[in-house]
Design an enzyme around this catalytic site. Structure first.
Site, PDB file in Angstrom:
ATOM      1  N   ARG A 199       0.891  -1.176   0.000  1.00 47.90           N
ATOM      2  CA  ARG A 199       0.000   0.000   0.000  1.00 47.90           C
ATOM      3  C   ARG A 199       0.920   1.215   0.000  1.00 47.90           C
ATOM      4  NH1 ARG A 199      -2.458   3.100   4.056  1.00 47.90           N
ATOM      5  NH2 ARG A 199      -4.527   3.892   3.535  1.00 47.90           N
ATOM      6  N   SER A 229     -12.528  -3.766   0.513  1.00 53.36           N
ATOM      7  CA  SER A 229     -12.826  -3.217   1.841  1.00 53.36           C
ATOM      8  C   SER A 229     -14.332  -3.049   2.000  1.00 53.36           C
ATOM      9  CB  SER A 229     -12.163  -1.844   1.996  1.00 53.36           C
ATOM     10  OG  SER A 229     -10.780  -1.976   1.910  1.00 53.36           O
ATOM     11  N   LYS A 235      -5.251   5.728   8.083  1.00 52.34           N
ATOM     12  CA  LYS A 235      -6.208   6.100   7.043  1.00 52.34           C
ATOM     13  C   LYS A 235      -7.050   7.267   7.548  1.00 52.34           C
ATOM     14  CE  LYS A 235      -9.066   3.805   3.733  1.00 52.34           C
ATOM     15  NZ  LYS A 235      -9.745   2.628   3.313  1.00 52.34           N
TER      16      LYS A 235
END
Ligand SMILES: Nc1ncnc2c1ncn2[C@@H]1O[C@H](COP(=O)(O)OP(=O)(O)OP(=O)(O)O)[C@@H](O)[C@H]1O
Ligand SMILES: Cc1ncc(CO)c(N)n1
Ligand SMILES: [Mg+2]
Length: 552
Positions: A376, A445, A474
């Protein structure tokens, strides 16, 4: 060693019934039920009754499907489709030919049935010398041939039986008449692990009930299940062209609908044979039934899509090209939900802060015991990301750890990573599936049961659910808490990995939710915002292992 591998493969997808009052004697001829048949198979494996030569460490056993079907001279359906589908899926295919048809893209010009005793001889040749993992049946043109096959399967039990109850060609020619129905219902279907009728065949098996809607398909799947097969997959290729191609699966407890877009092409000859053979091939590799069906459905869709414009023959129903573009995917290990156990997600900011490269971070996480890696890397240039992905992939492959790419389907494709993880605002999962093909792993997700349901419909392999706890990794990410996670897990048809603020202190609380499809935790800061990634991963692995012991 080779025998042991085979046994593990073979026991992985069916559940032998525990108390079966059958002895190997007085002989296979008196086997009455599928449970006895399975028991005998396991027993024969244990007793080493199969006539395979003593194992030799240097020999590699390949998954093997035996197809018992008719030859299609046009090469699109029947035996020819079965061989190509198995080859494309990396599975060996042996063949027992029951009929030779003169067939092309216009229709069926003639059928020549192979004498029953010669079908028996072919069966004996294959089954006595080279036992397949799975038997798949197609065109069985006479009651005598059905009976011969059932008898042979009782003598030489196999791991699974896939029955495609072929009756009519797409052009409308009868390949097995109504006289066959009784032997299907009374003998073959009760032995089957799965039966895969199209709409006309499902209707014929049920005495001619009309089947026009998905609701009709569900009722039919249930009624056919009552005949005795363990699982039923009613194919919806013949639903009206305005609808998606929807297949209905029933396992005796639950219904599953498999949706795919309807490919607008005349080249659909042999889709049913291909679907059933692919299910057989995936079972032979060791997949669970539901995963086998899912992969098979995706494979058929991918082949139809790749072949939609090919021109072979002048008739109105052309064949598909099974091998086109798909060859590179055959060696990929199937996704195993247990891979989600310790899911490490990298973060470029954290790695920069601690002065290490993405590759070093991944190496350390794998050495510590991470079971899957997701890159990521929000702040890295595309070229650098691609190079890092390729380097990480080499390490992951050596250790058998899947590598996923966050958001960037282009990077996943270019690096040949094992799959992607995408969010609700990224490219829809069904589009990602179309781009990535049937084999790659797709995770989505999901914060709600509705998200989870959509991920299933779209062809995802797992879902990530959270944030379970508040997190800085996040921004603007709603926390759903343990209750939210549980709600999603309970409703999800896909395996779940929990994410968001999880670390050493709370991983056990998450795993102790005890919902069966919660397979692990995904972590970022708890591994990568630390000095020693390997030590932290190792510690977390211990915590997770401990929580599974407690759960037991
Ligand atoms: N145009 C299409 N687009 C996408 N999927 C399709 C299409 N046609 C059929 N399928 C799929 O192919 C599989 C086989 O279904 P189908 O009902 O066509 O079997 P069949 O009639 O037995 O085929 P055949 O007799 O040609 O072998 C199913 O998964 C179905 O959904
Ligand atoms: C030999 C043979 N088997 C099955 C089918 C069904 O597609 C066909 N058309 N021909
Ligand atoms: Mg068919």
């Amino acid at each position: 060693m080779a025998h042991l591998c085979f046994q593990v493969l073979s026991t992985s997808f069916f559940t032998p019934k525990p108390q079966i009052p059958v002895l190997l004697s007085p002989g296979a001829a008196c086997i009455k039920s599928i449970h006895q048949y399975r028991y005998l198979y396991l027993k024969a494996m244990q007793d080493d009754k199969f006539s395979t030569p003593p194992c030799d460490e240097s020999k590699v056993r390949v998954p093997h499907v035996l197809t018992v079907a008719g030859s299609d001279s046009g090469g699109g359906a029947g035996i020819q489709a079965d061989i190509k589908a198995c080859a494309a899926r990396g599975v060996y295919c042996s063949t027992v030919i029951t009929a030779v048809t003169a067939q092309n893209t216009v229709g069926v010009q003639g059928v020549n049935i192979v004498p029953e005793d010669f079908v028996a001889e072919q069966l004996r040749s294959v089954l006595s010398d080279m036992p397949p993992n799975v038997v798949k049946t197609g065109m069985l043109p006479s009651t005598g041939i059905v009976k011969t096959l059932c008898q042979s399967l009782k003598e030489f039990p196999v791991q699974a039986l896939v029955v495609d109850p072929v009756m009519v060609s797409t052009s409308g020619h009868t390949l097995a008449g109504p006289s066959i129905l009784d032997s299907f219902r009374e003998e073959l279907l009760p032995m089957a692990d799965i039966v895969t009728p199209n709409l006309k065949e499902a209707s014929a098996l049920l005495g001619g009930v009309p089947l026009e809607t998905i609701a009709d398909m569900r009722s039919a799947a249930k009624a056919i299940h009552d005949i005795g097969p363990r699982n039923v997959l009613v194919n919806g290729g013949d639903l009206p062209a305005s609808l998606d191609a929807v297949d209905v699966f029933y396992d005796g407890n639950d219904f599953y609908e498999f949706h795919s877009s309807r490919i607008m092409t005349p080249n659909t000859h042999g889709t049913g044979c291909t679907l059933a053979s692919t299910v057989a091939a995936e079972l032979a590799k060791g997949s669970q039934m539901l995963s086998a069906v899912k992969v098979a459905k995706r494979y058929v869709e991918a082949v139809l899509s790749y072949s939609k414009n090919i021109a072979i023959g002048g008739g109105c129903q052309g064949p598909m090209d099974h091998l086109l573009k798909l060859k590179s995917n055959v060696e990929r290990r199937p996704f195993d939900p247990c891979d989600l156990f310790l899911y490490a997600v990298t973060d470029s900011r954290m790695n920069k802060k601690w002065g290490r490269s993405i590759v070093d971070a991944v190496k350390a996480a794998i050495e510590g015991g991470a079971s899957i890696i997701q890159l990521r890397e929000k702040e890295v240039e595309t070229g650098d990301f691609l190079e890092a992905a390729k380097a990480c992939l080499k390490i992951c492959r050596v250790h058998g750890v899947p590598l996923l790419i966050n958001d960037r389907i282009d990077v996943a494709l270019a690096s040949d990573a094992d799959g992607v993880h995408i969010g609700q605002s990224d490219m829809p999962a069904h589009v990602a599936r179309a781009l990535l093909g049937p084999d790659k792993i797709i995770g989505v997700s999901c914060k709600t049961p509705e998200h989870a349901q959509q991920a299933w419909i779209d062809g995802a392999d797992y879902i990530g659910s959270g944030g379970v706890y508040p997190t800085n990794t996040k921004e603007n990410n709603k926390t759903i808490g343990l209750d939210g996670l549980k709600t999603v897990c309970v409703s999800s048809k896909l395996p779940v990995v929990a994410i968001g603020g999880i670390g050493m202190s709370n991983a056990q609380a998450v795993m102790r939710l005890g919902v069966p499809n919660l397979k692990g935790v995904a972590v970022v800061s708890a591994l990568f915002d630390r000095e020693c990634v390997m030590t932290e991963t190792r510690k977390l692995l211990e915590v997770l292992k401990e929580s599974t012991k407690i759960a037991k």
